[in-house]
Design a protein around this motif. Structure first.
Motif, PDB file in Angstrom:
ATOM      1  N   HIS A 103       0.815  -1.188  -0.054  1.00 22.64           N
ATOM      2  CA  HIS A 103       0.023  -0.024  -0.036  1.00 22.64           C
ATOM      3  C   HIS A 103       0.683   1.200  -0.086  1.00 22.64           C
ATOM      4  O   HIS A 103       0.351   2.198   0.586  1.00 22.64           O
ATOM      5  CB  HIS A 103      -1.122   0.066   1.121  1.00 22.64           C
ATOM      6  N   PRO A 223     -12.093  -3.160  -0.379  1.00 27.64           N
ATOM      7  CA  PRO A 223     -10.734  -2.735   0.302  1.00 27.64           C
ATOM      8  C   PRO A 223     -10.047  -4.122  -0.143  1.00 27.64           C
ATOM      9  O   PRO A 223     -10.352  -4.910  -0.365  1.00 27.64           O
ATOM     10  CB  PRO A 223     -10.879  -2.718   1.806  1.00 27.64           C
ATOM     11  N   PHE A 227      -7.077  -1.955   3.154  1.00 27.43           N
ATOM     12  CA  PHE A 227      -6.884  -0.606   2.705  1.00 27.43           C
ATOM     13  C   PHE A 227      -8.118  -0.110   1.733  1.00 27.43           C
ATOM     14  O   PHE A 227      -8.236  -0.859   0.785  1.00 27.43           O
ATOM     15  CB  PHE A 227      -5.791  -0.682   1.678  1.00 27.43           C
ATOM     16  N   SER A 228      -8.856   0.662   2.414  1.00 24.70           N
ATOM     17  CA  SER A 228     -10.063   1.118   1.647  1.00 24.70           C
ATOM     18  C   SER A 228      -9.921   2.135   0.464  1.00 24.70           C
ATOM     19  O   SER A 228      -8.866   2.721   0.466  1.00 24.70           O
ATOM     20  CB  SER A 228     -11.138   1.634   2.608  1.00 24.70           C
ATOM     21  N   ASP A 231      -9.178   5.263   2.195  1.00 21.90           N
ATOM     22  CA  ASP A 231      -8.111   5.308   2.682  1.00 21.90           C
ATOM     23  C   ASP A 231      -6.768   5.729   1.639  1.00 21.90           C
ATOM     24  O   ASP A 231      -5.988   6.373   1.801  1.00 21.90           O
ATOM     25  CB  ASP A 231      -7.397   3.886   3.216  1.00 21.90           C
ATOM     26  N   TYR A 232      -7.033   5.128   0.252  1.00 17.22           N
ATOM     27  CA  TYR A 232      -6.280   5.541  -0.898  1.00 17.22           C
ATOM     28  C   TYR A 232      -6.451   6.915  -1.316  1.00 17.22           C
ATOM     29  O   TYR A 232      -5.239   7.683  -1.400  1.00 17.22           O
ATOM     30  CB  TYR A 232      -6.879   4.495  -1.664  1.00 17.22           C
ATOM     31  N   GLN A 234      -7.231   9.477   0.889  1.00 19.94           N
ATOM     32  CA  GLN A 234      -6.721  10.276   1.731  1.00 19.94           C
ATOM     33  C   GLN A 234      -5.176  10.054   1.760  1.00 19.94           C
ATOM     34  O   GLN A 234      -4.754  11.158   1.957  1.00 19.94           O
ATOM     35  CB  GLN A 234      -7.284   9.833   3.104  1.00 19.94           C
ATOM     36  N   LYS A 235      -4.811   9.023   1.588  1.00 22.42           N
ATOM     37  CA  LYS A 235      -3.180   8.827   1.464  1.00 22.42           C
ATOM     38  C   LYS A 235      -2.738   9.740   0.385  1.00 22.42           C
ATOM     39  O   LYS A 235      -1.546  10.659   0.794  1.00 22.42           O
ATOM     40  CB  LYS A 235      -2.956   7.411   1.330  1.00 22.42           C
TER      41      LYS A 235
END
Length: 403
Positions: A103, A223, A227-228, A231-232, A234-235
């Motif tokens: 990720h 996900p 890892f949703s 999340d992706y 936002q990262k």
């Protein structure tokens, strides 16, 4: 990963020093291609205007956007491709963002393109590919599928990038590495360097450019190991925050409206410049509102400010001349800011412009129509910027027209 000493050093700088690096942009030069295209233009007002700017001093412009760098001649999403784009005056550079098995965010046009954009199939990592190499046989072409999510970041960083290509007639994995389009070149493929997303931020800052990362659709089910999609999304934004990059310098993109709305709602400063990418689909008619999938008023109401359609959606044939489409005019009337993609991706235009010009293929004559299309996009459609596989052309035009 083979990165230049300067880039490595820059990546280690504390975030507050980002502004200092950003204030020393690389020098700009046009090279021969803009003049070559101008020479091809028929006599008329556009040619006369562009000819008057032959002696101008090149300068960087936000109107010129490097599409994966400068992949007409350099392997896409590499350090070298983006340095070339910055030297051509691209004021905004792109990292298409995807993720590895662990990720970590990296720059690749798709999560599943390693088999065409790197040497993975001729390395020991080929055994990790989602689908290994299958030779051509009978009517079936050669195939493979290798994803960034098949590898850890450390493994990804051992790969060597190449021009995006595959020889579908190949019966050997070595032969499959070929198939480069004849209008591209392999002169600049030696020792090109892959980039993580964080490294692209450091590089683009050092070149004096701003940022347009595109969150790519995952090839794996989300996900992914916890890892949703949120999340992706936002990262990707978090890596700009960690580098000290102001939101006003970032145009985050996605073809998924849900990603754009996530940024609008959860990262409102970045959401102000979030870009909703759309493309021609079957049944679309650039002049017929009944065929349009986008409701411009609804997008504005949801907080979307930027719309980025493919070229074919913005251009139409008006009595044998290139013109802004009804779609483009309606989007502008709804107060959406437009960004166009992608100029100079079609190769020579003598036999039409292919997918990118499908709404106007019947009136495309030769490569000078790249400039005619650019003029229509800027003057009639009123776009904010244009992606190009060779940014010097857009830079020259923008400098000449005062954009």
């Amino acid at each position: 990963m083979r990165l230049t000493t300067a880039l490595t050093a820059l990546a280690l700088l504390p975030a507050p020093l980002w502004a200092d690096a950003h204030s020393t942009p690389t020098p700009v030069e046009y090279g021969p291609r803009p003049a070559y295209l101008i020479d091809k233009l028929p006599q008329g007002a556009l040619k006369e205007k562009l000819m008057t700017c032959m002696g101008q001093t090149p300068s960087r412009t936000l109107f010129s956007i490097g599409h994966r760098g400068a992949p007409l001649m350099f392997p896409e999403h590499t350090v070298q491709s983006n340095v070339a784009a910055a030297r051509m005056g691209a004021g905004v550079l792109e990292c298409d963002v995807t993720f590895t098995a662990d990720h970590e965010l990296v720059c690749r046009h798709a999560q599943n393109d390693l088999h065409t954009t790197t040497d993975i199939l001729i390395t020991d990592l080929a055994e990790k590919c989602t689908a290994g190499f299958t030779p051509a046989t009978g009517d079936a072409g050669a195939s493979a599928e290798c994803r960034t999510s098949d590898l850890t970041l450390a493994e990804f960083q051992t790969l060597t990038p190449k021009m995006d290509s595959a020889d579908k007639t190949a019966t050997t994995v070595e032969g499959y590495q070929g198939g480069v389009a004849p209008f591209r070149t392999q002169l600049y493929t030696d020792k090109a360097d892959l980039m993580t997303h964080a490294e692209s931020i450091a590089l683009f800052a050092s070149l004096g450019a701003k940022f347009t990362p595109e969150l790519k659709s995952a090839s794996v089910e989300m996900p992914h190991n916890g890892f949703s999609q949120a999340d992706y999304a936002q990262k990707m934004i978090d890596e700009y925050k960690a580098a000290g990059v102001p939101a006003s310098d970032v145009w985050a993109q996605s073809f998924d409206l849900n990603d754009v709305l996530y940024w609008v709602q959860n990262e409102p400063e970045f959401g102000k410049q979030a870009v909703y990418l759309v493309e021609w689909s079957e049944g679309f008619d650039e002049q017929d509102k009944a065929t349009w999938a986008q409701d411009f008023s609804a997008l504005k109401a949801q907080g979307v400010q930027y719309l980025a359609p493919s070229l074919n959606m913005l251009l139409t044939n008006n009595d044998g001349k290139l013109a802004a489409s009804a779609y483009a005019k309606a989007a502008k009337a709804a107060d959406l800011k437009l960004i166009a993609w992608t100029l100079e991706r079609s190769g020579p235009l003598a036999s039409g412009g292919g997918w990118y010009f499908q709404s106007v293929n019947d009136i495309i004559k030769d490569d000078s129509d790249y400039l005619v299309a650019l003029d229509v996009l800027a003057q009639d459609a009123g776009v904010e910027g244009v992606f190009s596989d060779w940014p010097a052309t857009v830079t020259y035009y923008a400098n000449c027209m005062g954009l």
